[in-house]
Design an enzyme around this catalytic site. Structure first.
Site, PDB file in Angstrom:
ATOM      1  CB  CYS A  96      24.931  38.334  31.367  1.00  0.00           C
ATOM      2  SG  CYS A  96      23.766  37.744  30.130  1.00  0.00           S
ATOM      3  CB  CYS A 101      18.904  30.103  20.715  1.00  0.00           C
ATOM      4  SG  CYS A 101      17.342  30.086  21.630  1.00  0.00           S
ATOM      5  N   GLY A 126      20.965  31.376  24.102  1.00  0.00           N
ATOM      6  CA  GLY A 126      20.336  30.099  24.434  1.00  0.00           C
ATOM      7  C   GLY A 126      19.090  30.245  25.261  1.00  0.00           C
ATOM      8  CD  GLU A 127      14.205  29.335  27.038  1.00  0.00           C
ATOM      9  OE1 GLU A 127      14.163  30.537  26.706  1.00  0.00           O
ATOM     10  OE2 GLU A 127      13.922  28.944  28.185  1.00  0.00           O
ATOM     11  CB  SER A 170      11.565  36.930  27.060  1.00  0.00           C
ATOM     12  OG  SER A 170      12.825  36.851  27.680  1.00  0.00           O
ATOM     13  CB  CYS A 174      22.309  37.485  23.813  1.00  0.00           C
ATOM     14  SG  CYS A 174      20.556  37.696  23.642  1.00  0.00           S
TER      15      CYS A 174
END
Ligand code: SAH
Length: 348
Positions: A106, A113, A160-161, A215, A334
């Site tokens: 991952c 973010c 992060g996105e 999400s 995260c």
């Protein structure tokens, strides 16, 4: 002058670069192999490249490398959590998980973010910067070297996105799945987004075979807006239409991520609303008991509530699984590890 990031170039681009610095095209093949197959940490170790060329490369290109700051291994399931320092000293975290079907990593896609999800630790201090394609690859390369095992699955679900760093993400996927590199199958790559609709549509049109995870976390607009600021921009109606479009374009089933927060989104009513919302969509629901973040006051759903939620979805014919919580004992969700590290440094 800023130099080009050599590990973010495709083989074709690298061949063109060789012409620019007066080297033969076969040198590009050699460099590419050192970078993306042998996972070199710098030009120095490239034994079939002449010294003069290494020097020239060093002058003309940036070679990103991570420094491992810490590795924590779960005593429960062997999951490993890595904290890496980037070239500029910023930190990112990555997780290695061993499953029956192979090893999964991952990775983070940004430092920090800017999406502001209420339950998430990555966003507490906002966005610092985007990661380069090479810096996303480096997380996988460093872990492959450290574990000595092949990585077969990659999930872009760390800090992060990813769709807020769209161009770099796509280039990263191209390099990761390249037959001349690690050659990971697109089907083994998952990208998770909080739901930036225009970017999801754009991604659909790339017609990749990756899995898109959305999400969701709530099935009613009002509730979703309380948890995720992005929900003010795009309604669930738009989002669902976009998911249908993604499936239409790619033939790939969407994964919905749903983190269960006690008394916030985990009731019977919530499960029914969710079942109605996604009825008829070719999808899969991943239920994740929320990981408590100390700066936030959200509490994990009780096991009973999680199971009842899953059972109700199953009864409605919706494919749902409860995510196994890997590495619980080594700092959950995260952004938590990086955050704790930065705080500890401040206290010293
Ligand atoms: N920005 C992307 C990817 C990173 S977050 C996205 O929003 O999907 C990866 C997943 O972890 C998302 O589903 C996110 O909502 C979830 N997540 C973040 N913090 C969490 C927490 N404390 N507990 C459970 N899930 C969390």
């Amino acid at each position: 002058m800023e130099t080009k990031d050599i590990k973010s170039l495709t083989l074709e681009e690298l061949k063109a670069e060789m012409a620019v610095i007066g080297e033969k095209p076969f040198r590009a093949v050699q460099l590419y192999e050192w970078m993306h197959r042998k996972l070199s940490r710098g030009f120095a170790e490239m034994s079939n490249i002449p010294m003069a060329m290494k020097e020239k490369c060093g002058e003309n290109y940036t070679y990103t490398a991570l420094r491992t700051v810490s590795v924590q291994e779960s005593a429960v399931d062997g999951t490993k959590k890595y904290l890496f320092a980037l070239g500029d000293g910023n930190m990112v975290e990555s997780v290695w998980m061993r499953y029956k079907h192979g090893n999964s990593v991952c990775i983070s896609s940004q430092v920090g973010c800017r999406m502001g999800c209420r339950f998430c630790a990555s966003t507490l201090d906002g966005l610092v910067r985007n990661l380069l394609p090479s810096e996303m690859l480096d997380q996988i390369y460093a872990i492959t070297l450290e574990t000595g095992e092949r990585v077969s699955n990659v999930v872009v679900m760390g800090s992060g996105e990813p769709l807020d760093n769209y161009e770099n993400l796509l280039r990263f996927i191209t390099l990761l799945t390249d037959a001349n590199g690690l050659n990971i199958s697109q089907r083994n790559v998952t990208v998770s987004t909080c739901g930036i609709v225009p970017k999801m549509r754009k991604l659909a049109e790339e017609k990749l075979q990756i899995t898109l995870a959305l999400s969701l976390h709530a099935a009613a607009d009002e509730k979703r807006r309380e948890l995720m600021p992005i929900a003010h921009r795009y309604s669930l109606e738009e989002l669902m239409a976009c998911c249908a479009y993604y499936f239409e374009q790619t033939g790939r089933r969407i994964t919905f991520e749903y983190s269960l927060v006690r008394d916030v989104n985990d009731t019977r009513q919530d499960a029914e609303t969710l079942a109605l919302l996604i009825r008829g969509l070719n999808c899969h629901v991943n239920l994740i008991p929320v990981n408590p973040v100390k700066e936030r006051n959200y509490v994990q759903s009780e096991r009973k509530a999680v199971e009842a939620f899953a059972a109700l979805l199953a009864k409605k014919g919706i494919n749902a699984t409860i995510r196994r919580e890997m590495g619980r004992d080594i700092d959950g969700a995260c952004g938590q590890l990086r955050r704790r590290y930065i705080e500890e440094m401040k206290e010293r």
